[in-house]
Design a protein around this motif. Structure first.
Motif, PDB file in Angstrom:
ATOM      1  N   THR A  42      28.619 -29.284-119.351  1.00 25.13           N
ATOM      2  CA  THR A  42      28.203 -29.905-120.198  1.00 25.13           C
ATOM      3  C   THR A  42      29.144 -31.378-121.045  1.00 25.13           C
ATOM      4  O   THR A  42      29.456 -31.702-122.373  1.00 25.13           O
ATOM      5  CB  THR A  42      29.249 -29.175-121.231  1.00 25.13           C
TER       6      THR A  42
ATOM      7  N   GLN B 117      25.563 -28.883-126.522  1.00 19.39           N
ATOM      8  CA  GLN B 117      26.557 -28.230-125.802  1.00 19.39           C
ATOM      9  C   GLN B 117      26.484 -26.812-126.128  1.00 19.39           C
ATOM     10  O   GLN B 117      27.259 -25.643-125.194  1.00 19.39           O
ATOM     11  CB  GLN B 117      28.138 -28.643-126.065  1.00 19.39           C
TER      12      GLN B 117
ATOM     13  N   VAL C  38      36.392 -25.516-124.297  1.00 19.55           N
ATOM     14  CA  VAL C  38      35.108 -24.257-123.552  1.00 19.55           C
ATOM     15  C   VAL C  38      35.563 -22.849-122.554  1.00 19.55           C
ATOM     16  O   VAL C  38      34.990 -22.323-122.686  1.00 19.55           O
ATOM     17  CB  VAL C  38      34.532 -25.229-122.452  1.00 19.55           C
TER      18      VAL C  38
END
Length: 330
Positions: free
Chosen positions: A184, A192, A219
């Motif tokens: 991403t 994303q 993330v």
């Protein structure tokens, strides 16, 4: 107990350097269960991408080689497979989202032709059905006017769109293992979130295992079940995601987490940074590889390499834990 889909043991990858052979991945071990996500984190140059390329046997023979270890995928060692056997596994059994979308796509073929070629190569599907599937996948990864985009060439798409095409290509064949290398990076936060949601959906519906390579700890916190922190070609800490975020043990992991901006911090407070940079492969310190940047480094750290100490599945490579944790290996 969940089944391990892939188990990497003492993986070692070497390259031809200016002053001889250098080791980019040095004895790394980890495993991923079906339906689980392993986050591999660390700065650029830590060996994350080389680890993933080694798993798929994509290290160029002219410049490097996998020099040791085992990569057991469903119990079979991929390092012992022939190139013909690996071609059947790549894409079909193990898919990869590459970091550089421009070099990952053929510049003289349309997006549609590349997607259809991928789908038909790895599934018993005719071209008409594959084209429809390609259009559906582009829509799933948030590309507007997917039918039109299939007729376009890579240079006609933005970097973010090309990255989404690469993701669509990797997801189109429902592989058992998805390796996502900074998937991403070139995307805005809305897209994303869409991609991460799509990957999570794949885990739930297809029981897909994911190896997520990233430097974005946010993330990792959202996606990973387990986390391996890499530094200079070695794993320095390995635990479940909760253990890493709640109780980071290695000074490098602590530094990475301290470098993340926090909403509860004062605006004028200076953001923490880890001093220095990852050492070159041919200039590794004699002892602990992190000693040149570690605020807690002692004389022993400069001369001896620490082992991997473990307790309750939490592994850390630091002398601080030599007496409190068990010696789990090299």
């Amino acid at each position: 107990m969940s089944e391990k889909l892939i188990e990497v043991k003492e993986l070692k990858t070497q390259f031809n350097g200016k002053n001889g052979t250098v080791t980019a991945v040095d004895g790394v071990s980890f495993s991923v269960e079906r339906g689980k996500t392993l986050g591999i984190v660390g700065e650029s140059g830590c060996g994350k991408s080389v680890t993933s390329m080694s798993i798929l046997r994509l290290i160029p023979a002219v410049s490097g080689k996998v020099a040791g270890g085992e990569v057991l995928f469903e119990g079979q060692d991929l390092l012992k497979k022939t190139e013909k056997e690996m071609r059947q596994i790549r894409g079909n059994e193990i898919a990869m989202i590459f970091q550089d979308s421009m070099t990952g796509l053929n510049p003289v073929m349309t997006i549609g032709k590349q997607l259809v070629e991928t789908i038909t190569a790895h599934s018993k599907t005719d071209k008409k059905t594959a084209w429809k599937r390609a259009e559906e996948m582009l829509a799933k990864v948030g590309i507007p006017s997917p039918a039109q985009r299939l007729k376009e060439f890579p240079h006609q798409l933005s970097g973010g769109m090309r990255q989404r095409v690469m993701i669509a290509m990797a997801l189109s064949c429902n592989a058992k293992l998805l390796i996502a290398d900074e998937p991403t990076t070139a995307l805005d936060v809305t897209i994303q979130a869409q991609i991460l949601e799509l990957m999570n959906e794949l885990k739930k519906t297809e029981n897909t295992a994911i190896i997520l390579i990233t430097h974005d700890m946010g993330v990792v916190a959202e996606m990973a079940d387990d986390v391996m922190v890499m530094y200079a070609g070695k794993e320095v800490e390995y635990a479940d995601a909760r253990g890493i975020f709640k109780n980071p043990l290695h000074p490098y992991t602590q530094g990475l987490l301290a470098s993340i901006p926090r909403l509860d911090q004062e605006d004028d407070k200076e953001l923490y940074t880890i001093k220095g940079s990852v050492p070159d492969l041919d200039e590794m310190p004699k002892g602990c590889r992190f000693c040149t940047r570690c605020p807690e480094a002692a004389e022993r750290c400069w001369n001896e390499a620490p082992g991997l100490y473990e307790r309750d599945g939490h592994k850390v490579r630091c002398f601080k834990y030599e007496n409190s944790l068990e010696n789990g290996g090299k």
